[in-house]
Design a protein around this motif. Structure first.
Motif, PDB file in Angstrom:
ATOM      1  N   LEU A 156       0.796  -1.144  -0.110  1.00 35.51           N
ATOM      2  CA  LEU A 156       0.002  -0.092   0.227  1.00 35.51           C
ATOM      3  C   LEU A 156       0.821   1.212   0.069  1.00 35.51           C
ATOM      4  CD1 LEU A 156      -2.671  -0.971   2.570  1.00 35.51           C
ATOM      5  CD2 LEU A 156      -3.077  -0.382  -0.127  1.00 35.51           C
ATOM      6  N   ARG A 159       2.314   1.764  -3.037  1.00 36.36           N
ATOM      7  CA  ARG A 159       1.525   1.855  -4.381  1.00 36.36           C
ATOM      8  C   ARG A 159       1.708   0.757  -5.455  1.00 36.36           C
ATOM      9  NH1 ARG A 159      -1.225   7.235  -6.156  1.00 36.36           N
ATOM     10  NH2 ARG A 159      -2.129   7.246  -4.243  1.00 36.36           N
ATOM     11  N   SER A 267      -3.791   4.090   0.374  1.00 38.79           N
ATOM     12  CA  SER A 267      -2.257   4.142  -0.129  1.00 38.79           C
ATOM     13  C   SER A 267      -1.794   5.555   0.151  1.00 38.79           C
ATOM     14  CB  SER A 267      -2.011   3.708  -1.478  1.00 38.79           C
ATOM     15  OG  SER A 267      -0.797   3.927  -1.953  1.00 38.79           O
TER      16      SER A 267
END
Length: 419
Positions: A156, A159, A267
């Motif tokens: 997360l 990304r 994120s």
């Protein structure tokens, strides 16, 4: 049992599926790998503490000159990275020769990945193997949830290529079930080797759930505050960490996002927390530190610093220096000849709505002393500092001055710099 080596990571099925080609660092394949991250090239180097293998799609290498590419490889090597793996074919048609040359000169393992495999598959497989290797020598085996949590947070924050069903399934596997209306807030803690401070803060928040894991050098967490918690969620999290975190720790809090807003927003808050942590570690604080306590800040508190350094501190150095000189030149000339605290006084005053009472209290001086300083500032600059038309320019200038000072100090101390 020894740590997993780079050679063993390269033997994992998801890595082999990329058809990796070793371009440099042939003699360093037996170095240990502590973790595997995926990140855009300019963000990746900032968060390494040694022993990581960095995966990148190479996008950040496409529009830069040769010297910047070489410097990036040097930074990775200086921070003790175990290697760099670059996806070839989509963003980057071929490996830039200067990247290969610099990696060979420094002995840094450099891999060209010729087939596209989602980085999430590589990081999860590698980090699972790393954790398994570490657990195998312990008398008490920890649950696999720890591995899932760390891998999910890393993906997360970087990304990686994810989708909403995957994130929800992996969150559930890690025991993270934010309810309807919950507010998610990313947190990054520097200086802690364990998640104790995060757990204490969660207990103080009451009813919050959390994903948290300790990485080399930092702790990363995603907190979910239930809808029943009223008031400002960012302030609530900051206050909890001011109580829960030990002195000497630096805590950065990201944005508050809705649990149903999608994984990209999840994120965003984690990435904001990490960027804010880098700024907090690199740029001197605007206000006096609280003695005997942790430094707790937030993405919104450092929003101006983040905008001034967007694209990297080094890339903005000349622009910021011109801004400072244009707005504060006479004041800086005076301070160079007469030791004083006028620039800092001006920033604290502007940041607190030009309130003499609040400014004097924060600077621990009397109101009369403050008035004398403000008169000196206005005389040197030839303007009234509470003029609404000037507030934006002056605040940006004093903040830029602090950022520029932090650049020099970071270089001297060898600290990380924000990208």
């Amino acid at each position: 049992m020894p740590a997993l080596t780079l050679r063993e990571v390269l033997a994992l099925d998801p890595v082999r599926a990329t058809e990796p080609e070793l371009l440099a660092g042939e003699t360093a394949l037996d170095r240990p790998v502590r973790w595997v991250h995926s990140s855009e090239v300019y963000e990746g180097a900032n968060f390494l503490d040694g022993g990581e293998l960095l995966l990148t799609n190479g996008f950040g290498l496409t529009d830069t000159d040769a010297e910047i590419r070489r410097r990036y490889v040097r930074e990775l090597a200086a921070r003790g990275a175990s290697g760099l793996a670059v996806e070839i074919g989509r963003s980057l048609p071929t490996m830039p020769p200067e990247v290969t040359d610099e990696a060979r000169r420094l002995g840094l393992p450099l891999l060209a990945l010729h087939r596209v495999v989602p980085f999430v598959r590589i990081t999860e497989a590698a980090n699972r193997a790393i954790v398994a290797r570490g657990l195998s020598g312990r008398s008490v085996v920890r649950p696999w949830g720890d591995d899932h949590t760390a891998a999910l947070l890393a993906d997360l924050a970087d990304r990686a290529a994810l989708n909403q069903p995957e994130v929800e399934a992996r969150s559930a596997l890690a025991g993270f079930h934010p309810g309807p209306g919950a507010r998610l807030i990313g947190v990054s803690v520097h200086g802690a080797r364990e998640v104790t401070a995060v757990d204490r803060a969660v207990r103080l928040l009451g009813g919050a759930s959390v994903l948290r894991a300790a990485f080399p050098g930092d702790v990363l967490a995603l907190l979910a505050l239930p809808a029943s918690v009223s008031g400002d969620p960012i302030r609530a999290v900051q206050e909890a960490f001011r109580t829960a975190a030990d002195p000497g720790l630096t805590v950065a809090v990201g944005h508050a996002v809705d649990t149903g807003s999608g994984w990209l927003r999840w994120s965003d808050t984690l990435r904001a927390a990490r960027t804010t942590l880098e700024l907090a570690l690199t740029v001197p604080a605007a206000e006096p530190a609280v003695p005997e306590g942790p430094l707790v800040t937030s993405a919104r508190a450092l929003s101006l610093e983040r905008e001034l350094t967007r694209g990297g501190i080094d890339a903005n150095r000349d622009r910021l220096a011109r801004l400072v000189q244009h707005a504060l030149g006479p004041l800086l000339t005076w301070e160079a000849a007469h030791p004083s605290d006028l620039v800092r006084t001006l920033e604290v005053h502007l940041r607190h709505g030009c309130s003499p009472t609040r400014t004097a209290a924060l600077l621990h001086i009397g109101r009369q002393s403050l008035y004398q300083r403000l008169e000196r500032i206005e005389s040197l600059l030839g303007l009234e500092i509470d003029d609404p038309d000037l507030l934006g320019e002056l605040l940006a200038a004093v903040c830029a001055h602090r950022v520029v000072r932090g650049m020099g100090a970071a270089q001297v101390r060898g600290l990380r710099t924000v990208a």
